[in-house]
Design a protein around this motif. Structure first.
Motif, PDB file in Angstrom:
ATOM      1  N   THR A  41       0.814  -1.222   0.000  1.00 51.85           N
ATOM      2  CA  THR A  41       0.000   0.000   0.000  1.00 51.85           C
ATOM      3  C   THR A  41       0.848   1.274   0.000  1.00 51.85           C
ATOM      4  OG1 THR A  41      -1.858  -1.141   1.018  1.00 51.85           O
ATOM      5  CG2 THR A  41      -1.815   1.248   1.223  1.00 51.85           C
ATOM      6  N   PRO A  42       1.891   1.397   0.817  1.00 49.09           N
ATOM      7  CA  PRO A  42       2.699   2.624   0.746  1.00 49.09           C
ATOM      8  C   PRO A  42       3.354   2.827  -0.623  1.00 49.09           C
ATOM      9  CG  PRO A  42       3.188   1.439   2.755  1.00 49.09           C
ATOM     10  CD  PRO A  42       2.309   0.555   1.921  1.00 49.09           C
ATOM     11  N   LEU A  43       3.808   1.743  -1.248  1.00 48.33           N
ATOM     12  CA  LEU A  43       4.411   1.855  -2.579  1.00 48.33           C
ATOM     13  C   LEU A  43       3.378   2.278  -3.615  1.00 48.33           C
ATOM     14  CD1 LEU A  43       6.721  -1.287  -2.586  1.00 48.33           C
ATOM     15  CD2 LEU A  43       7.386   1.106  -2.297  1.00 48.33           C
ATOM     16  N   ALA A  44       2.173   1.725  -3.506  1.00 47.56           N
ATOM     17  CA  ALA A  44       1.106   2.090  -4.434  1.00 47.56           C
ATOM     18  C   ALA A  44       0.716   3.558  -4.258  1.00 47.56           C
ATOM     19  CB  ALA A  44      -0.113   1.190  -4.224  1.00 47.56           C
ATOM     20  N   ALA A  45       0.634   4.023  -3.029  1.00 47.73           N
ATOM     21  CA  ALA A  45       0.295   5.430  -2.771  1.00 47.73           C
ATOM     22  C   ALA A  45       1.378   6.353  -3.322  1.00 47.73           C
ATOM     23  CB  ALA A  45       0.115   5.659  -1.274  1.00 47.73           C
ATOM     24  N   LEU A  46       2.628   5.981  -3.139  1.00 48.70           N
ATOM     25  CA  LEU A  46       3.727   6.774  -3.678  1.00 48.70           C
ATOM     26  C   LEU A  46       3.681   6.797  -5.199  1.00 48.70           C
ATOM     27  CD1 LEU A  46       6.313   8.364  -3.010  1.00 48.70           C
ATOM     28  CD2 LEU A  46       7.550   6.200  -3.244  1.00 48.70           C
ATOM     29  N   GLY A  47       3.427   5.648  -5.811  1.00 52.16           N
ATOM     30  CA  GLY A  47       3.321   5.573  -7.268  1.00 52.16           C
ATOM     31  C   GLY A  47       2.171   6.417  -7.800  1.00 52.16           C
ATOM     32  N   LEU A  48       1.022   6.360  -7.132  1.00 51.21           N
ATOM     33  CA  LEU A  48      -0.116   7.181  -7.555  1.00 51.21           C
ATOM     34  C   LEU A  48       0.188   8.672  -7.415  1.00 51.21           C
ATOM     35  CD1 LEU A  48      -3.142   5.188  -6.134  1.00 51.21           C
ATOM     36  CD2 LEU A  48      -2.604   5.589  -8.534  1.00 51.21           C
ATOM     37  N   GLY A  49       0.896   9.051  -6.374  1.00 54.77           N
ATOM     38  CA  GLY A  49       1.275  10.450  -6.188  1.00 54.77           C
ATOM     39  C   GLY A  49       2.196  10.936  -7.288  1.00 54.77           C
ATOM     40  N   VAL A  50       3.202  10.130  -7.623  1.00 54.95           N
ATOM     41  CA  VAL A  50       4.131  10.492  -8.703  1.00 54.95           C
ATOM     42  C   VAL A  50       3.389  10.565 -10.031  1.00 54.95           C
ATOM     43  CG1 VAL A  50       6.117   9.653 -10.028  1.00 54.95           C
ATOM     44  CG2 VAL A  50       6.180   9.624  -7.531  1.00 54.95           C
ATOM     45  N   PHE A  51       2.503   9.613 -10.284  1.00 60.46           N
ATOM     46  CA  PHE A  51       1.729   9.628 -11.526  1.00 60.46           C
ATOM     47  C   PHE A  51       0.835  10.872 -11.592  1.00 60.46           C
ATOM     48  CE2 PHE A  51      -2.209   8.513 -13.829  1.00 60.46           C
ATOM     49  CZ  PHE A  51      -1.666   8.282 -15.084  1.00 60.46           C
ATOM     50  N   GLY A  52       0.201  11.232 -10.472  1.00 58.49           N
ATOM     51  CA  GLY A  52      -0.665  12.418 -10.436  1.00 58.49           C
ATOM     52  C   GLY A  52       0.113  13.696 -10.698  1.00 58.49           C
ATOM     53  N   ILE A  53       1.287  13.806 -10.111  1.00 52.43           N
ATOM     54  CA  ILE A  53       2.132  14.994 -10.357  1.00 52.43           C
ATOM     55  C   ILE A  53       2.570  15.039 -11.812  1.00 52.43           C
ATOM     56  CG2 ILE A  53       4.378  16.024  -9.806  1.00 52.43           C
ATOM     57  CD1 ILE A  53       3.914  15.033  -6.918  1.00 52.43           C
ATOM     58  N   TRP A  54       2.922  13.904 -12.380  1.00 52.93           N
ATOM     59  CA  TRP A  54       3.335  13.852 -13.781  1.00 52.93           C
ATOM     60  C   TRP A  54       2.180  14.275 -14.689  1.00 52.93           C
ATOM     61  CZ3 TRP A  54       1.597  10.442 -17.683  1.00 52.93           C
ATOM     62  CH2 TRP A  54       2.303  10.531 -18.879  1.00 52.93           C
TER      63      TRP A  54
END
Length: 155
Positions: free
Chosen positions: A114-127
């Motif tokens: 879950t923490p990795l998925a949240a981090l990935g979603l955050g990076v994708f959202g910023i991109w």
């Protein structure tokens, strides 16, 4: 109070607060006479959660249940169990929730990922947000520029 006393008072308070951060709740009557066995008991206890206090180890908790768990750990060590057997005994009796550091297994995969998925979603959202802003800066057509000029020329 003098001008120099106030900073010293704050320093004393800060030292008091920071030094009292890790106080063990192990009572003197719980301590094993064998120092090596006691060190093993403390090591095991630091990884077990107090079920009353939740995010506190049984070594740090004053709760009666934490005391019972500390005594169980010491009894199992005196009986000759190794560290893994003691931990397995406590987990078998109270469930995996008693572990402060959950095991990495198939049934806990969501907890670990879950923490990795949240981090990935955050990076994708910023991109995506940065791409949207870059796409939104398109040049105006000649007709749009003429309309703006006509609107701003009004005197």
């Amino acid at each position: 109070m003098s001008a120099g006393a106030l900073p010293r008072a704050w320093l004393a308070l800060a030292l008091l607060v920071t030094s009292s951060g890790h106080v063990l709740a192990v009572q003197p009557d719980e301590v094993l006479p064998d120092a090596r066995l006691e060190a093993r008991a403390r090591d095991i206890s630091s990884g077990l959660r107090c079920l009353v206090c939740q995010n506190q180890s049984i070594d740090d908790s004053d709760a009666p249940l934490a005391r019972d768990l500390r005594l169980i750990v010491r009894e199992r060590l005196k009986a000759g169990d190794d560290d893994k057997q003691v931990q397995a005994y406590v987990v078998g009796r109270y469930g995996e929730y008693v572990l402060l550091r959950p095991v990495l297994a198939l049934h806990t995969l969501l907890l670990w990922l879950t923490p990795l998925a949240a981090l990935g979603l955050g990076v994708f959202g910023i991109w995506r947000l940065s791409r949207r802003r870059a796409d939104g800066e398109a040049a105006l057509t000649a007709r749009e520029e003429a309309e703006i000029a006509a609107l701003t020329r009004r005197d």
